[in-house]
Design a protein around this motif. Structure first.
Motif, PDB file in Angstrom:
ATOM      1  N   GLU A 164       0.992  -1.194   0.003  1.00  0.00           N
ATOM      2  CA  GLU A 164      -0.162   0.012  -0.036  1.00  0.00           C
ATOM      3  C   GLU A 164       0.958   1.434  -0.001  1.00  0.00           C
ATOM      4  O   GLU A 164       0.276   2.315   0.146  1.00  0.00           O
ATOM      5  CB  GLU A 164      -0.950   0.019   1.295  1.00  0.00           C
ATOM      6  CG  GLU A 164      -1.352  -1.257   1.674  1.00  0.00           C
ATOM      7  CD  GLU A 164      -2.832  -1.432   0.941  1.00  0.00           C
ATOM      8  OE1 GLU A 164      -3.811  -0.918   1.631  1.00  0.00           O
ATOM      9  OE2 GLU A 164      -3.032  -1.992  -0.072  1.00  0.00           O
ATOM     10  N   ASN A 165       2.168   1.014   0.164  1.00  0.00           N
ATOM     11  CA  ASN A 165       2.981   2.223   0.304  1.00  0.00           C
ATOM     12  C   ASN A 165       3.098   3.333  -0.919  1.00  0.00           C
ATOM     13  O   ASN A 165       3.447   2.730  -2.088  1.00  0.00           O
ATOM     14  CB  ASN A 165       4.340   1.739   0.657  1.00  0.00           C
ATOM     15  CG  ASN A 165       5.334   3.057   0.988  1.00  0.00           C
ATOM     16  OD1 ASN A 165       5.517   3.932   0.296  1.00  0.00           O
ATOM     17  ND2 ASN A 165       6.229   2.720   2.198  1.00  0.00           N
ATOM     18  N   ALA A 166       2.692   4.510  -0.899  1.00  0.00           N
ATOM     19  CA  ALA A 166       2.261   5.249  -1.793  1.00  0.00           C
ATOM     20  C   ALA A 166       3.819   5.490  -2.706  1.00  0.00           C
ATOM     21  O   ALA A 166       3.751   5.905  -3.895  1.00  0.00           O
ATOM     22  CB  ALA A 166       1.753   6.607  -1.344  1.00  0.00           C
ATOM     23  N   ASP A 167       5.011   5.719  -1.751  1.00  0.00           N
ATOM     24  CA  ASP A 167       5.963   6.059  -2.391  1.00  0.00           C
ATOM     25  C   ASP A 167       6.553   4.869  -3.211  1.00  0.00           C
ATOM     26  O   ASP A 167       7.181   5.292  -4.395  1.00  0.00           O
ATOM     27  CB  ASP A 167       7.225   6.283  -1.249  1.00  0.00           C
ATOM     28  CG  ASP A 167       7.069   7.565  -0.378  1.00  0.00           C
ATOM     29  OD1 ASP A 167       6.408   8.643  -0.978  1.00  0.00           O
ATOM     30  OD2 ASP A 167       7.430   7.656   0.849  1.00  0.00           O
ATOM     31  N   LEU A 180       4.762   2.819  -4.798  1.00  0.00           N
ATOM     32  CA  LEU A 180       3.987   2.711  -5.945  1.00  0.00           C
ATOM     33  C   LEU A 180       4.149   3.731  -6.917  1.00  0.00           C
ATOM     34  O   LEU A 180       4.165   3.365  -8.175  1.00  0.00           O
ATOM     35  CB  LEU A 180       2.302   2.663  -5.510  1.00  0.00           C
ATOM     36  CG  LEU A 180       1.766   1.558  -4.835  1.00  0.00           C
ATOM     37  CD1 LEU A 180       0.477   2.050  -4.175  1.00  0.00           C
ATOM     38  CD2 LEU A 180       1.422   0.503  -5.585  1.00  0.00           C
ATOM     39  N   ALA A 181       4.639   4.769  -6.481  1.00  0.00           N
ATOM     40  CA  ALA A 181       4.862   6.053  -7.328  1.00  0.00           C
ATOM     41  C   ALA A 181       6.334   5.579  -8.187  1.00  0.00           C
ATOM     42  O   ALA A 181       6.520   5.795  -9.379  1.00  0.00           O
ATOM     43  CB  ALA A 181       5.115   7.345  -6.585  1.00  0.00           C
ATOM     44  N   ARG A 182       7.390   4.949  -7.201  1.00  0.00           N
ATOM     45  CA  ARG A 182       8.433   4.691  -8.006  1.00  0.00           C
ATOM     46  C   ARG A 182       8.259   3.462  -8.872  1.00  0.00           C
ATOM     47  O   ARG A 182       8.997   3.357 -10.125  1.00  0.00           O
ATOM     48  CB  ARG A 182       9.431   4.142  -7.004  1.00  0.00           C
ATOM     49  CG  ARG A 182      10.818   3.814  -7.377  1.00  0.00           C
ATOM     50  CD  ARG A 182      11.811   3.594  -6.293  1.00  0.00           C
ATOM     51  NE  ARG A 182      13.288   3.517  -7.004  1.00  0.00           N
ATOM     52  CZ  ARG A 182      14.316   3.169  -6.245  1.00  0.00           C
ATOM     53  NH1 ARG A 182      14.478   3.126  -5.024  1.00  0.00           N
ATOM     54  NH2 ARG A 182      15.545   3.221  -7.177  1.00  0.00           N
ATOM     55  N   MET A 183       7.391   2.537  -8.746  1.00  0.00           N
ATOM     56  CA  MET A 183       7.176   1.310  -9.737  1.00  0.00           C
ATOM     57  C   MET A 183       6.647   2.015 -10.993  1.00  0.00           C
ATOM     58  O   MET A 183       6.940   1.330 -11.988  1.00  0.00           O
ATOM     59  CB  MET A 183       6.030   0.526  -9.133  1.00  0.00           C
ATOM     60  CG  MET A 183       6.067  -0.649  -9.888  1.00  0.00           C
ATOM     61  SD  MET A 183       7.461  -1.674 -10.526  1.00  0.00           S
ATOM     62  CE  MET A 183       7.575  -2.768  -9.325  1.00  0.00           C
ATOM     63  N   ALA A 184       5.675   3.137 -10.941  1.00  0.00           N
ATOM     64  CA  ALA A 184       5.237   3.524 -11.945  1.00  0.00           C
ATOM     65  C   ALA A 184       6.225   4.096 -12.869  1.00  0.00           C
ATOM     66  O   ALA A 184       6.490   4.002 -14.062  1.00  0.00           O
ATOM     67  CB  ALA A 184       4.208   4.635 -11.840  1.00  0.00           C
ATOM     68  N   ASP A 185       7.112   4.850 -12.128  1.00  0.00           N
ATOM     69  CA  ASP A 185       8.458   5.692 -13.019  1.00  0.00           C
ATOM     70  C   ASP A 185       9.272   4.467 -13.341  1.00  0.00           C
ATOM     71  O   ASP A 185      10.028   4.552 -14.573  1.00  0.00           O
ATOM     72  CB  ASP A 185       9.358   6.499 -11.850  1.00  0.00           C
ATOM     73  CG  ASP A 185       8.677   7.688 -11.581  1.00  0.00           C
ATOM     74  OD1 ASP A 185       7.549   7.999 -12.212  1.00  0.00           O
ATOM     75  OD2 ASP A 185       8.852   8.231 -10.613  1.00  0.00           O
ATOM     76  N   SER A 209      10.517   0.696   9.400  1.00  0.00           N
ATOM     77  CA  SER A 209       9.300   0.613   9.071  1.00  0.00           C
ATOM     78  C   SER A 209       8.286  -0.356   9.722  1.00  0.00           C
ATOM     79  O   SER A 209       8.607  -1.599   9.744  1.00  0.00           O
ATOM     80  CB  SER A 209       9.234   0.277   7.517  1.00  0.00           C
ATOM     81  OG  SER A 209       7.886  -0.096   6.988  1.00  0.00           O
ATOM     82  N   ALA A 210       7.280  -0.133  10.127  1.00  0.00           N
ATOM     83  CA  ALA A 210       6.309  -0.811  11.142  1.00  0.00           C
ATOM     84  C   ALA A 210       5.619  -1.795  10.043  1.00  0.00           C
ATOM     85  O   ALA A 210       5.134  -2.950  10.344  1.00  0.00           O
ATOM     86  CB  ALA A 210       5.178   0.087  11.711  1.00  0.00           C
ATOM     87  N   GLU A 211       5.306  -1.010   8.919  1.00  0.00           N
ATOM     88  CA  GLU A 211       4.583  -1.886   7.817  1.00  0.00           C
ATOM     89  C   GLU A 211       5.512  -3.276   7.653  1.00  0.00           C
ATOM     90  O   GLU A 211       5.052  -4.210   7.074  1.00  0.00           O
ATOM     91  CB  GLU A 211       4.422  -1.253   6.748  1.00  0.00           C
ATOM     92  CG  GLU A 211       3.660  -1.734   5.457  1.00  0.00           C
ATOM     93  CD  GLU A 211       1.966  -2.376   5.909  1.00  0.00           C
ATOM     94  OE1 GLU A 211       1.602  -1.793   6.897  1.00  0.00           O
ATOM     95  OE2 GLU A 211       1.602  -3.407   5.387  1.00  0.00           O
ATOM     96  N   LEU A 212       6.634  -2.851   6.897  1.00  0.00           N
ATOM     97  CA  LEU A 212       7.613  -3.897   6.896  1.00  0.00           C
ATOM     98  C   LEU A 212       7.862  -4.932   7.736  1.00  0.00           C
ATOM     99  O   LEU A 212       7.938  -6.093   7.534  1.00  0.00           O
ATOM    100  CB  LEU A 212       9.053  -3.043   6.467  1.00  0.00           C
ATOM    101  CG  LEU A 212      10.003  -3.954   5.758  1.00  0.00           C
ATOM    102  CD1 LEU A 212      10.222  -3.481   4.398  1.00  0.00           C
ATOM    103  CD2 LEU A 212      11.248  -3.977   6.565  1.00  0.00           C
TER     104      LEU A 212
END
Ligand code: ZN
Ligand code: FE
Length: 258
Positions: free
Chosen positions: A189-192, A194-199, A229-232
């Protein structure tokens, strides 16, 4: 900046880098996966090669050294600790030492980054904000632990992460898409991310390299620099009491199975 950086794709997914100082007309090559693309790039740019910097002893980083030296007479610099398994060195350097690139007077700091191999070094040019990491810190990932321990790689990456965010990380392979898929598997869910994957996808679709990346982007998105990171931690089955090293080791082991 008086230094021009060019990226030379080699073999199936390696990168060599050329640094040309326009003031002194001095040219430096970082790693030599194979000779031909390097010699072609030198000829196309009309550069004469002065120095070769080697990050580590693996064949996909040194295989072209002998041929490039024979063609150019360039001087070879590598880690003293790995002198016995690198091509013949004209200058053996030790970590934490600085040297300058011939006439260019460009300062280079040698940073010890064991983990992938034990004698692996990175080269940092503070004035130019360039960092050549080979297979230690890689775009969106880090090298596999062939020789060193998780602790060694964790310490190596921590040393690199202490450099300024604007530093450009010039790493040795185009592994970014698969590295990114792994990162997203841990933090979907991490927006950063997802943005890097698009780039990253855009770059690859256009046939462009995804290197260099900025150290700031790596700190924000690279799972091997995100042990807090708590999510990781949650995905890896670790809680707040786990050490950052334990989180790194779990992430590295998960990548090996991915
Ligand atoms: Zn390697
Ligand atoms: Fe490699």
């Amino acid at each position: 900046m008086t230094v021009e950086l060019s990226i030379i794709p080699c073999l199936s997914d390696n990168y060599a880098y050329l640094l040309h100082d326009t003031v002194s007309a001095t040219t430096t090559l970082i790693d030599v996966p194979e000779a031909k693309p390097v010699l072609d790039a030198l000829q196309a740019a009309q550069y004469s090669l002065d120095t070769i910097l080697l990050t580590h002893h693996h064949d996909d980083h040194i295989a072209g050294v002998a041929e490039v030296v024979a063609a150019t007479g360039a001087k070879v610099i590598g880690a003293a600790a790995d002198r016995h398994r690198l091509p013949p060195l004209d200058q053996a350097v030790t970590p934490a030492l600085s040297f300058t690139l011939g006439a260019a007077e460009i300062e280079v700091e040698v940073i010890d980054v064991p983990g992938h191999t034990v004698g692996h070094v990175a080269y940092y040019l503070p004035a130019q904000g360039l960092l050549f990491t080979g297979d230690s810190l890689m775009a969106w990932g880090c090298g596999r632990l062939f020789e060193g321990t998780p602790e060694q790689m964790f310490d190596s990456l921590s040393r690199l992460a202490a450099l300024p965010d604007e530093v450009l990380v010039c790493s040795g392979h185009e592994y970014t898409l698969s590295n990114g898929r792994f990162a997203l598997s841990l933090e979907p869910e991490n927006a950063d991310l997802l943005a890097r994957m698009a780039d990253t996808q855009d770059s690859r679709d256009n046939g462009d390299p995804t290197v260099p990346s900025s150290l700031g982007l790596e700190k924000a998105t690279n799972p091997f620099l995100r042990s807090t990171s708590a999510e990781l931690r949650k995905t890896l089955g670790l809680d707040a009491s786990a050490t950052n090293l334990a989180v790194f080791a779990a992430a590295r082991a998960a990548k090996d199975r991915f």
